[in-house]
Design an enzyme around this catalytic site. Structure first.
Site, PDB file in Angstrom:
ATOM      1  N   LYS A 160       0.878  -1.218  -0.180  1.00  0.00           N
ATOM      2  CA  LYS A 160       0.024  -0.111  -0.144  1.00  0.00           C
ATOM      3  C   LYS A 160       1.072   1.277  -0.025  1.00  0.00           C
ATOM      4  O   LYS A 160       1.473   1.658   0.959  1.00  0.00           O
ATOM      5  CB  LYS A 160      -0.994  -0.134   1.178  1.00  0.00           C
ATOM      6  CG  LYS A 160      -1.910   1.117   1.314  1.00  0.00           C
ATOM      7  CD  LYS A 160      -1.376   2.580   1.476  1.00  0.00           C
ATOM      8  CE  LYS A 160      -2.450   3.394   1.350  1.00  0.00           C
ATOM      9  NZ  LYS A 160      -2.015   4.598   0.937  1.00  0.00           N
ATOM     10  N   SER A 163      -0.402   7.663  -1.869  1.00  0.00           N
ATOM     11  CA  SER A 163      -1.440   7.833  -2.983  1.00  0.00           C
ATOM     12  C   SER A 163      -0.784   8.909  -3.828  1.00  0.00           C
ATOM     13  O   SER A 163      -1.363   8.900  -5.203  1.00  0.00           O
ATOM     14  CB  SER A 163      -2.646   8.574  -2.403  1.00  0.00           C
ATOM     15  OG  SER A 163      -3.459   7.609  -1.646  1.00  0.00           O
ATOM     16  N   GLU A 234       8.888   2.581  11.252  1.00  0.00           N
ATOM     17  CA  GLU A 234      10.089   3.484  11.095  1.00  0.00           C
ATOM     18  C   GLU A 234       9.258   4.742  10.863  1.00  0.00           C
ATOM     19  O   GLU A 234       8.511   5.022   9.692  1.00  0.00           O
ATOM     20  CB  GLU A 234      10.899   3.257   9.794  1.00  0.00           C
ATOM     21  CG  GLU A 234      12.080   3.976   9.857  1.00  0.00           C
ATOM     22  CD  GLU A 234      12.070   5.192   9.013  1.00  0.00           C
ATOM     23  OE1 GLU A 234      12.119   6.454   9.277  1.00  0.00           O
ATOM     24  OE2 GLU A 234      12.471   4.769   7.655  1.00  0.00           O
ATOM     25  N   LEU A 235       9.371   5.665  11.918  1.00  0.00           N
ATOM     26  CA  LEU A 235       8.586   6.688  12.107  1.00  0.00           C
ATOM     27  C   LEU A 235       9.227   8.040  11.889  1.00  0.00           C
ATOM     28  O   LEU A 235      10.225   7.957  11.253  1.00  0.00           O
ATOM     29  CB  LEU A 235       7.779   6.591  13.215  1.00  0.00           C
ATOM     30  CG  LEU A 235       6.802   5.450  13.288  1.00  0.00           C
ATOM     31  CD1 LEU A 235       6.063   5.454  14.582  1.00  0.00           C
ATOM     32  CD2 LEU A 235       5.803   5.151  12.141  1.00  0.00           C
ATOM     33  N   CYS A 268      13.248  11.343   7.019  1.00  0.00           N
ATOM     34  CA  CYS A 268      13.391  11.045   8.444  1.00  0.00           C
ATOM     35  C   CYS A 268      14.526  11.169   9.034  1.00  0.00           C
ATOM     36  O   CYS A 268      14.824  11.598   9.935  1.00  0.00           O
ATOM     37  CB  CYS A 268      12.515   9.729   8.588  1.00  0.00           C
ATOM     38  SG  CYS A 268      10.910   9.856   8.017  1.00  0.00           S
TER      39      CYS A 268
END
Length: 465
Positions: A160, A163, A234-235, A268
């Protein structure tokens, strides 16, 4: 967000895509499960052959997919080519090393006490279809660093993607198909975020990995936790870049610019907070600001461009709010701090250095996702470490010092998943990558990453009498 390619350099919508309906999603889940039952039994030799073929195809496609990435999310073309090349390197690394990384382990039977074991084995077996929720900022690399180890371990993948990078997402599915992977081994799901929960709760989906924002990570982790499924997250990050008196200031300032504005500042692991010892603060600030102000902002397809647009209009607005809040509260913009007037179309923002940051400012605690650096003056190593850790994030970090005692202290006390001395944070296939605190958990890459989505199975053999 609509599933569409929107050129961030112009704001023009180039192509839109329909989201999959429920029946189409079901078809893909069926194929992923069926493919897993086949792929999990294939030999490492066959998996290696397939992944090397995919790497060769990607290498041949490098310029074309680079242009697609630049068109969809705005990174400078040279950086997009480098991203594709890094993916090729990582695919070949896992193709060469996966069998050894997942080799059976043979504990000494004596170590299991008086259980009567004749022998014991630890074996790594694949879990099943893994859902990957991936971001737009490194639209090829983020996927490949999951897909290469997952496929080599015998899992199948369901992607996913963000978009705003649908063409890149579809390319990745087609790449693995062209390489000869069985139908369903790796599938792209063109869906909105609202469809993720039902897919993640489906019993055929074994686990999930997400790279993205903290709210997205919380959502996926809570759903997976409710279903008792493994996740790797992993933010965000607000990485410190600590400069101490023994540093090579010219090199540090040069690397600092690249570390802050790589990928138009939308990374990040980009250095974001520059923490500089009082003794060298003025000299570093002058070098750093001069280099930031000299960067060329413009068309990301132009080979001479250093910084392209932000990926979305909302992204630029979010960045502007952080800068405006800081300036309103007394911060000084040493350079930048506005939209470049010569670029009225597209979502550009000038490379910016802010000084005089205080804890009341939002940018002190929130991640600035764009080419904006915050500059801090500290009195000593203790204050530098305290400030470096004064963040909810802990992804990576940088420290510039040639003093072994300072390096040892920093290595002990910095709260992050990585610490890079006298160099820029970067991910490598042979090193584990991931964070601490609200930057997530689990690891990608290296042997640690490939084992995240394996069932570590203990095999015990008693006397054969």
């Amino acid at each position: 967000m609509a599933i569409a390619t929107v050129n961030p350099a112009t704001g023009e919508t180039l192509k839109t895509f329909d989201a999959l309906n429920a029946g189409e999603i079901e078809d893909r889940l069926v194929r992923a499960e069926q493919a897993f039952q086949l792929h999990r039994t294939t030999s490492f030799a066959r998996r290696t052959e397939l992944l090397l073929k995919a790497a060769d195809l990607l290498e041949a496609d490098q310029d074309g997919i680079a242009r697609t990435m630049t068109t969809e999310m705005g990174k400078p073309l040279a950086q997009a080519r480098a991203e594709a090349a890094k993916c090729v390197k990582t695919m070949r690394w896992y193709a060469r090393h996966a069998e050894g990384l997942l080799a059976d382990e043979h504990p000494d039977p004596a170590d299991v006490g008086d259980s009567g074991a004749m022998r014991a084995v630890v074996r790594y077996r694949p879990l099943g279809p893994v859902l990957a929720v991936m971001p737009w900022n490194f639209p090829l690399w983020q996927v490949v660093r999951f897909a290469a180890p997952a496929l080599m371990a015998g899992n199948t993948g369901l992607l996913k993607h963000a978009s705003n990078v649908p063409q890149t997402a579809l390319y990745i599915e087609e790449l693995f198909r062209r390489a000869g992977y069985p139908e369903g081994c790796f599938e792209t799901l063109l869906i909105g975020s609202g469809a993720v929960e039902e897919i993640l709760r489906d019993p055929r989906v074994a686990a999930a990995t997400l790279t993205g924002s903290e709210p997205a990570g919380r959502s996926v982790a809570s759903i997976a936790g409710d279903e008792v499924k493994k996740t790797v997250l992993e933010l965000g990050g607000s990485d410190p870049f600590v400069v101490l008196p023994s540093a090579d200031l010219d090199k540090a300032a040069k690397v600092a610019v690249t570390a802050r504005v790589q990928n138009n500042g939308q990374s990040c692991i980009a250095a974001k907070r520059f923490i500089v010892h009082h003794d060298v603060y003025d000299a570093f600030a002058e070098r750093f600001t001069e280099r930031m102000a000299a960067l060329t902002v413009g068309d990301p397809m132009d080979e001479n461009t250093d910084v392209g647009p932000l990926s979305s209009e909302q992204g630029r607005s979010d960045l502007e709010e952080l800068v405006d809040d800081a300036v309103h509260q007394g911060a000084t913009a040493l350079c930048g701090g506005r939209r470049p007037p010569e670029h009225r179309a597209g979502w550009f923002y000038e490379p910016t250095v802010l000084a005089g940051i205080t804890p009341t400012m939002r940018i002190h605690h929130e991640e600035a996702f764009g080419p904006v650096a915050t500059l801090y003056r500290v009195a000593d190593l203790d204050e530098a470490i305290e400030l470096a850790n004064d963040t909810p994030f802990g992804l990576s970090s940088n420290a510039w010092t040639r003093d072994p005692d300072e390096q040892a202290r920093l290595a002990r006390d910095i709260q992050a998943g990585g610490l890079y001395f006298n160099g820029m944070t970067a991910s490598h296939p042979g090193l584990p990558f991931g964070g601490a605190k609200r930057s997530g958990y689990g690891r990608e890459l290296s042997g640690h990453g490939i084992k995240e989505f394996c069932n570590m199975t203990t095999l015990w053999y008693g006397p054969e009498e």
